[in-house]
Design a protein around this motif. Structure first.
Motif: not given
Length: 312
Positions: A5, A26-27, A31-33, A45-46, A48-51
């Motif tokens: 994480t 991401a789920d 921290d995923v870009t 993917l955004k 799911h919280g990804a950049s």
């Protein structure tokens, strides 16, 4: 051991499989870009919280970068091509490649990464996007053991099992062997299913019996809905399977291993490609077997358990 994480992860390749895997991380709060040549494919993917990254260079400050691309040439291009990930002054610490490429191609990438001081792991996977979304992937990994131990918490968030098989490119050979069995089992499943149906047995009934027998498997169960409904929405295409059979038979020649059943299956896969149905799932082998047997298939409107926690 790395805390997943707090690790900054880059992801290259958000096709059907790559997107599902990146979403898993991401789920899980990682921290995923992500970057993809066609950025629109990465947009989901955004949610799911990804950049999203607009260039490969934007991923160079990441701790770990995963790659999931279609061929060795694409892998080399995204890593070492114009403005590739590893062409700048700042470089990520580890590259983890989950594509299916040859042993030789992977070894070349490993050498090029080592020259730049970047650790490299081969980590191909068993499963399709549906399996990835369910958290049921199996990963096989090779490379430096210390590097593997550091990133294992990330890998463990991608599926239900991670197997370390040694140094170098051993994971590549394992994955290629796996995909040879994938093709052979699917062709065999098509043959026996057609045999049963032509003899008067409904497909869903035959497959239900098979899946509950000692011959059933996770694979035959989650392929059953495609066979019953004749749903060939692509998870893995005949073109990609043909590539893997080419890799496998090349490895067999190099190691002097006779593979007569695999060689015959390769010809049947080639026949499916020859029909032009290259954008469908490789389960179209069922249709080809039925046609060769003088049997006309119709979809069966029956709910089928795919083994992934939901009927389809």
């Amino acid at each position: 051991m790395t805390d997943a994480t707090t690790t900054r992860v880059g992801w290259i390749g958000t096709g059907r499989m790559g997107a599902a895997m990146a979403a898993r991380l991401a789920d899980a709060g990682v921290d995923v870009t992500a970057w993809n040549r066609t950025i629109a494919k990465a947009e989901p993917l955004k949610e799911h919280g990804a950049s999203l990254a607009e260039s490969l260079g934007a991923l160079r400050d990441r701790d770990v970068v995963f790659t999931m691309v279609s061929t060795a040439s694409v892998l080399e291009k995204v890593l070492f091509g114009d403005d590739g990930l590893l062409t700048g002054d700042e470089l990520p610490g580890v590259v983890i490649d989950s594509s299916t490429v040859s042993v030789e191609s992977s070894a070349e990438v490993r050498r090029a990464c080592a020259e730049r001081g970047v650790a490299y792991l081969a980590a191909p996977v068993s499963g399709n996007p549906k399996v990835a979304r369910a958290g049921a992937l199996s990963l096989v990994v090779s490379g430096d053991r210390e590097t593997y131990d550091q990133v294992a918490p990330l890998l463990e968030r991608l599926g239900r099992s991670v197997t370390y098989v040694g140094e170098g490119e051993t994971a590549r050979l394992v994955k290629i062997a796996h995909n040879l069995m994938l093709g052979v089992v699917t062709q065999t499943l098509a043959e026996i299913t057609v045999l049963a149906e032509k003899g008067g047995v409904q497909r869903h009934a035959f497959l239900e019996f098979l899946n509950d027998s000692v011959m059933g498997s996770a694979f035959t169960r989650y392929k059953s809905p495609a066979f019953v409904h004749l749903d060939y929405t692509p998870t893995f295409t005949p073109i990609l399977l043909r590539k893997d059979f080419d890799l496998g038979l090349t490895a067999a020649r190099a190691l002097d291993v006779p593979m007569p059943v695999t060689a015959l299956t390769a010809q049947l896969i080639q026949a499916s490609v020859g029909t032009g149905r290259v954008d469908e799932d490789f389960a179209v082998l069922l249709d080809l077997q039925a046609a060769a047997s003088g049997l006309r298939l119709e979809p069966e409107d029956v709910a089928v358990d795919d083994g992934l926690g939901r009927p389809s």
